[in-house]
Design an enzyme around this catalytic site. Sequence first.
Site, PDB file in Angstrom:
ATOM      1  N   HIS A 166       0.842  -1.203   0.000  1.00 51.59           N
ATOM      2  CA  HIS A 166       0.000   0.000   0.000  1.00 51.59           C
ATOM      3  C   HIS A 166       0.874   1.249   0.000  1.00 51.59           C
ATOM      4  CE1 HIS A 166      -3.231  -2.757   1.043  1.00 51.59           C
ATOM      5  NE2 HIS A 166      -4.104  -1.764   0.915  1.00 51.59           N
ATOM      6  N   HIS A 213       0.590  -3.329   9.316  1.00 52.46           N
ATOM      7  CA  HIS A 213       2.033  -3.250   9.070  1.00 52.46           C
ATOM      8  C   HIS A 213       2.740  -2.601  10.241  1.00 52.46           C
ATOM      9  CE1 HIS A 213       2.217  -4.579   4.886  1.00 52.46           C
ATOM     10  NE2 HIS A 213       1.118  -3.874   4.658  1.00 52.46           N
TER      11      HIS A 213
END
EC number: 3.1.3.-
Length: 399
Positions: A166, A213
Amino acid sequence: MAELLRSLQDSQLVARFQRRCGLFPAPEEGLGESCADPVEGAARAPALEHLPAANGKGAGEPANGLRRVAVPQAYVQKYVVKNYFYYYLFRFSAALGQEVFYITFLPFTHWNIDPYLSRRLMIIWVLVMYIGQVAKDILKWPRPSSPPVVKLEKRVIAEYGMPSTHAMAATAISFTLLISTMDRYQYPFVLGLALVVVFSSLVCLSRLYTGMHTVLDVLGGVLITAVLISLTYPAWTLIDRLDSASPLFPVCVLVVPFFLCYNYPVSDYYSPTRADTTTILAAGAGVTIGFWINHFFQLVSEPTESLPVVQNIPPLTRDMLVLGLTKFTVGIVLILLVRQLVQNLSLQVLYSWFKVVARNKEARRRLEIEVPYKFVTYTSVGICATTFVPMLHRFLGLP
């Protein structure tokens, strides 16, 4: 340095960021329970069991290209939101890094703004995403642990964490757009840079807020993208001329990505990374072939390599907005029809060829079925978006 890297990979750092933004785990979190309080939410996530590989005679790779398939055990992770501004801001920002954003933003750019930009953005996006996806399955770094982290997404929970694709996609798209337009259109560069930084930062921070993350994953994704843009920038002009290459060029565009997809790194358990990577590479191949078809057969006017600087970007009027939305709607409808038709047809052919039961989800995950049907489907979508949709626009009198 090693100590710094370990601290950036610490799940507690992500948890502290979530707490500062008003996201907390529910104190009564448990397995299989539902959220009764309206200020609480639930995110289902599979707990993955890494099964050991079989030893001895007969031990080998299963048909689906995985060493062993994980057994998902769904549980409901309850959480409490105490700051809804950050909640909705980062959930929206996370959506800006999803594939659904890029498969709508890139076609919209092609049909309504500038095909020159869409081609360059698409190629850079495909390159960055492939490297990021492969790096995940080579490094095999885990995502933040939960607890203490609250995880708000479940689809990619089975994927590894390093690097954040992302963050890579958001950084690549935004900075490629800035670099490609600063000499093509006239606008305040500082304003463009500020928008790019804000967009990339929101997407990166959303990966921490959603608990998907670590800080190191996000920073690694940004740094890898910066290196890739720096290394490929001198070749961008060459990339823009690929559509005028040899008549054999489409063969290379199809064979190389398909080979990369079919030889994707084998995972310890099934995750959507191989399917997503195949979708991305196939779409990129289809778009590239579409531009080649347009140039070779002179079907539509090709993007101009260099244009004089536009002194004043025309203001957005109601007529322009209606025209843009109409062209986008027509294009998306045609793409969805092509996608559904080609997907159903390719699956039927593959099911018949490999003699498997139709509508079998496990069968669709097999390497020899998943990669070909995804590749054929999204290559067709890419060709349709760049060749047939513009032709349909002209036929309908949509300039």
